[in-house]
Design an enzyme around this catalytic site. Structure first.
Site, PDB file in Angstrom:
ATOM      1  N   CYS A   1       0.836  -1.205   0.000  1.00  0.00           N
ATOM      2  CA  CYS A   1       0.000   0.000   0.000  1.00  0.00           C
ATOM      3  C   CYS A   1       0.873   1.259   0.000  1.00  0.00           C
ATOM      4  CB  CYS A   1      -0.914  -0.017   1.220  1.00  0.00           C
ATOM      5  SG  CYS A   1      -1.815   1.509   1.516  1.00  0.00           S
TER       6      CYS A   1
ATOM      7  N   CYS B   1      -0.050   3.730   2.727  1.00  0.00           N
ATOM      8  CA  CYS B   1       0.466   3.284   4.031  1.00  0.00           C
ATOM      9  C   CYS B   1       1.948   3.634   4.154  1.00  0.00           C
ATOM     10  CB  CYS B   1       0.272   1.782   4.191  1.00  0.00           C
ATOM     11  SG  CYS B   1      -1.437   1.210   4.049  1.00  0.00           S
TER      12      CYS B   1
END
Length: 189
Positions: A75, A78
């Site tokens: 991600c 993230c």
């Protein structure tokens, strides 16, 4: 004597110049890649943030408010928040629990279902009694995360409750494997 000899000094100069330029470009690109990887590796990684986080069972048992982050290594949102999240953990860990759960680990499916995780990063804020008091999804600026953390610590309503950014990585449910055989041809057993 052959006047069109390719090894004569007049004809070798353009080839040597071209080869020199190619060699210089290769050196510059190699250096750029090397330094680019060094800069990328020196940044805060999700592994560092996860290492600083508490196990969920410890966090839920110590009577402090908790922030649960659902994340994945792939991600990009993230990853972009990793440095800010690590600094928030360091700043508030004496008053707030920080838990990280990787959505790629099926061990966390019950928590993903309970908190309806359909995009990451997904942050769930819990009060000291482990009751959900708010959530945020996507890449959230550090100031907004800090304001929510401070409100949770002070037992006040979160100022940015149920916030969502446009930088979300979708999470899909794990599908059961197809166990039909190619030669079944629709047989009913």
């Amino acid at each position: 004597m052959n006047l069109e000899n390719p090894t004569s000094p007049e004809s070798a100069t353009p080839y040597q110049l071209r080869n020199l330029l190619v060699a210089i470009a290769a050196i510059v690109l190699t250096a750029a890649l090397f330094f680019g990887f060094q800069v990328q590796q020196s940044g805060t990684s999700l592994d560092a943030v996860a290492a600083a986080a508490l196990p969920i069972d410890v966090a839920l048992a110590n009577n402090k408010p908790t922030t649960i982050e659902f994340y994945a290594d792939w991600c990009t949102s993230c990853q972009s928040m990793a440095a800010d999240n690590l600094s928030l953990e360091k700043e508030y860990s004496d008053r707030m629990n920080f838990v990280m759960l990787n959505v790629d680990n099926t061990k966390w499916l019950p928590e993903m279902t309970k908190y309806r995780v359909d995009g990451i990063p997904r942050f769930i804020f819990l009060d000291p009694a482990n009751k959900a008091i708010g959530d945020s999804t996507g890449a959230i600026p550090r100031e907004i995360m800090a304001a929510n953390i401070e409100a949770a610590i002070a037992d006040r309503p979160l100022p940015y409750n149920s916030t969502s950014s446009d930088r979300i990585s979708p999470v899909t449910e794990t599908q059961a494997a197809d166990i039909s055989q190619p030669r079944d041809h629709g047989k009913k057993f």
